[in-house]
Design a protein around this motif. Structure first.
Motif, PDB file in Angstrom:
ATOM      1  N   LYS A   1      47.066  45.092  52.509  1.00  0.00           N
ATOM      2  CA  LYS A   1      47.808  45.397  51.283  1.00  0.00           C
ATOM      3  C   LYS A   1      46.932  45.127  50.056  1.00  0.00           C
ATOM      4  O   LYS A   1      46.064  44.266  50.082  1.00  0.00           O
ATOM      5  CB  LYS A   1      49.072  44.528  51.175  1.00  0.00           C
ATOM      6  N   ALA A   2      47.216  45.844  48.981  1.00  0.00           N
ATOM      7  CA  ALA A   2      46.577  45.613  47.693  1.00  0.00           C
ATOM      8  C   ALA A   2      47.621  45.823  46.604  1.00  0.00           C
ATOM      9  O   ALA A   2      48.419  46.772  46.661  1.00  0.00           O
ATOM     10  CB  ALA A   2      45.396  46.551  47.483  1.00  0.00           C
ATOM     11  N   GLY A   3      47.631  44.921  45.620  1.00  0.00           N
ATOM     12  CA  GLY A   3      48.642  45.011  44.574  1.00  0.00           C
ATOM     13  C   GLY A   3      48.101  44.665  43.207  1.00  0.00           C
ATOM     14  O   GLY A   3      47.010  44.109  43.063  1.00  0.00           O
ATOM     15  N   VAL A   4      48.891  44.994  42.193  1.00  0.00           N
ATOM     16  CA  VAL A   4      48.545  44.678  40.811  1.00  0.00           C
ATOM     17  C   VAL A   4      49.818  44.192  40.124  1.00  0.00           C
ATOM     18  O   VAL A   4      50.915  44.658  40.435  1.00  0.00           O
ATOM     19  CB  VAL A   4      47.958  45.910  40.086  1.00  0.00           C
ATOM     20  N   GLY A   5      49.667  43.241  39.206  1.00  0.00           N
ATOM     21  CA  GLY A   5      50.862  42.714  38.561  1.00  0.00           C
ATOM     22  C   GLY A   5      50.548  41.704  37.473  1.00  0.00           C
ATOM     23  O   GLY A   5      49.544  41.825  36.755  1.00  0.00           O
ATOM     24  N   PHE A   6      51.393  40.683  37.389  1.00  0.00           N
ATOM     25  CA  PHE A   6      51.373  39.717  36.296  1.00  0.00           C
ATOM     26  C   PHE A   6      51.333  38.308  36.868  1.00  0.00           C
ATOM     27  O   PHE A   6      52.112  37.976  37.763  1.00  0.00           O
ATOM     28  CB  PHE A   6      52.627  39.904  35.437  1.00  0.00           C
ATOM     29  N   LEU A   7      50.421  37.495  36.356  1.00  0.00           N
ATOM     30  CA  LEU A   7      50.275  36.098  36.784  1.00  0.00           C
ATOM     31  C   LEU A   7      50.469  35.175  35.588  1.00  0.00           C
ATOM     32  O   LEU A   7      49.897  35.414  34.515  1.00  0.00           O
ATOM     33  CB  LEU A   7      48.888  35.874  37.391  1.00  0.00           C
ATOM     34  N   GLN A   8      51.265  34.126  35.775  1.00  0.00           N
ATOM     35  CA  GLN A   8      51.447  33.123  34.724  1.00  0.00           C
ATOM     36  C   GLN A   8      51.437  31.731  35.323  1.00  0.00           C
ATOM     37  O   GLN A   8      51.984  31.508  36.404  1.00  0.00           O
ATOM     38  CB  GLN A   8      52.766  33.342  33.983  1.00  0.00           C
ATOM     39  N   HIS A   9      50.812  30.787  34.632  1.00  0.00           N
ATOM     40  CA  HIS A   9      50.828  29.384  35.059  1.00  0.00           C
ATOM     41  C   HIS A   9      50.789  28.487  33.834  1.00  0.00           C
ATOM     42  O   HIS A   9      50.347  28.884  32.754  1.00  0.00           O
ATOM     43  CB  HIS A   9      49.659  29.069  36.005  1.00  0.00           C
ATOM     44  N   LYS A  10      51.288  27.255  34.032  1.00  0.00           N
ATOM     45  CA  LYS A  10      51.291  26.276  32.956  1.00  0.00           C
ATOM     46  C   LYS A  10      51.379  24.880  33.567  1.00  0.00           C
ATOM     47  O   LYS A  10      51.512  24.717  34.782  1.00  0.00           O
ATOM     48  CB  LYS A  10      52.463  26.511  32.007  1.00  0.00           C
ATOM     49  N   ILE A  11      51.315  23.877  32.705  1.00  0.00           N
ATOM     50  CA  ILE A  11      51.463  22.479  33.122  1.00  0.00           C
ATOM     51  C   ILE A  11      52.849  21.996  32.704  1.00  0.00           C
ATOM     52  O   ILE A  11      53.210  22.066  31.524  1.00  0.00           O
ATOM     53  CB  ILE A  11      50.376  21.598  32.485  1.00  0.00           C
ATOM     54  N   ARG A  12      53.610  21.520  33.673  1.00  0.00           N
ATOM     55  CA  ARG A  12      54.928  20.954  33.384  1.00  0.00           C
ATOM     56  C   ARG A  12      54.785  19.438  33.223  1.00  0.00           C
ATOM     57  O   ARG A  12      54.252  18.763  34.102  1.00  0.00           O
ATOM     58  CB  ARG A  12      55.915  21.265  34.509  1.00  0.00           C
ATOM     59  N   ILE A  13      55.242  18.912  32.105  1.00  0.00           N
ATOM     60  CA  ILE A  13      55.121  17.490  31.791  1.00  0.00           C
ATOM     61  C   ILE A  13      56.503  16.850  31.831  1.00  0.00           C
ATOM     62  O   ILE A  13      57.442  17.351  31.196  1.00  0.00           O
ATOM     63  CB  ILE A  13      54.477  17.290  30.410  1.00  0.00           C
ATOM     64  N   GLU A  14      56.623  15.755  32.570  1.00  0.00           N
ATOM     65  CA  GLU A  14      57.892  15.044  32.697  1.00  0.00           C
ATOM     66  C   GLU A  14      57.716  13.582  32.302  1.00  0.00           C
ATOM     67  O   GLU A  14      56.751  12.931  32.724  1.00  0.00           O
ATOM     68  CB  GLU A  14      58.421  15.137  34.134  1.00  0.00           C
ATOM     69  N   HIS A  15      58.655  13.073  31.511  1.00  0.00           N
ATOM     70  CA  HIS A  15      58.634  11.658  31.102  1.00  0.00           C
ATOM     71  C   HIS A  15      60.076  11.211  30.890  1.00  0.00           C
ATOM     72  O   HIS A  15      60.402  10.577  29.879  1.00  0.00           O
ATOM     73  CB  HIS A  15      57.803  11.465  29.829  1.00  0.00           C
TER      74      HIS A  15
END
Length: 273
Positions: free
Chosen positions: A163-177
């Protein structure tokens, strides 16, 4: 029924309106997918062990992945939970959509360095040492196409899957306190620390798919490689006192395994007298 007062309260709360809009959109997407699945399942008739069928498949998957490129400087290995819906033609060509939730516990980049004391601690609003946790969070949405090479499978609907695909990638840092409130990390300031990053991605998969003749054992497993071309979506990084304008190359590679729910209609049995 909602009263006029309720409507006014909703209008003053943008987050409530956003949640309702997202729910309506997700409901429409789910209904559309179910309609497509039902229609294609009725069209497909045959015995899976004898011929290549038109099959709509719903797939649930798990992936364990390692980062590379710019992403290895920020995160360690992560996990993904995926939902896939695809359609296979009688020529064993696939078309589908997939989404994955990305999560991990290893965050390498110290985005809160400006808040730390000389002994690397963070002080809460009461003057005590705060317990601050950082996690990786993200998601990926792709449209893909593929081909099933059935020469090495037990039937024409199993074999080597590419398979081969194209799309959207998102990442971040979640901070908890939660246990130790830190004013500098309150909601209105988190955008300066979470490193929200997104952009286009390309994903390739090669592995094996099995749709058993008995319908009891249906799975896929293989190697997956993702290349994300992303950049920061925040205007300012508080600990660096600048905007991050890096054109990132975020790579992920690892193993993905999953369970398949194939939907097709069996051919009617022939009875002779």
């Amino acid at each position: 029924m909602y009263s006029a007062t309720t409507f006014i309260n909703f209008s003053k709360n943008p987050s409530t309106i956003a949640i309702l809009c997202k729910f309506a959109i997700m409901r429409q997407i789910v209904l559309t997918i179910l309609l497509v699945i039902s229609a294609s399942a009725l069209l497909a008739q045959g015995e899976i062990k004898d011929s290549s069928l038109r099959i709509t498949a719903v797939r649930l998957s798990y992936a364990a992945q390692l980062p590379a490129g710019n992403m290895v400087q920020r995160f360690g290995w992560n996990s993904q939970l995926g939902l896939h819906v695809d359609y296979k033609t009688t020529g064993n060509v696939l078309f589908g959509l997939e989404s994955s939730f990305i999560f991990g516990k290893k965050v390498k980049e110290d985005v809160m360095s400006n808040l730390r004391t000389s002994d690397s601690a963070i002080i809460d609003q009461n003057g005590a040492y705060a317990i601050v946790l950082a996690y990786e969070r993200g998601f990926m949405i792709n449209a893909y196409t593929g081909y099933l090479w059935s020469k090495i499978g037990p039937n024409p609907n199993s074999g080597l899957l590419i398979k081969a695909g194209v799309g959207f990638l998102q990442h971040k840092i979640r901070i908890e306190h939660n246990k130790n409130p830190v004013p500098a990390l309150s909601d209105e300031y988190l955008y300066g620390y979470d490193r929200l990053t997104n952009g286009i991605n390309f994903t390739e998969f090669i592995g094996y798919q099995l749709l058993s003749n008995s319908r009891l054992l249906n799975f896929f497993a293989g190697f997956e490689f993702t290349q994300g071309f992303t950049q920061s979506r925040r205007d300012w990084n508080f600990n660096e006192y600048k905007k991050d304008e890096t054109k990132r190359k975020d790579y992920l590679y690892g193993i993905r395994v999953g369970w398949i729910l194939p939907l097709y209609k069996r051919a009617p049995r022939e009875v002779y007298y």
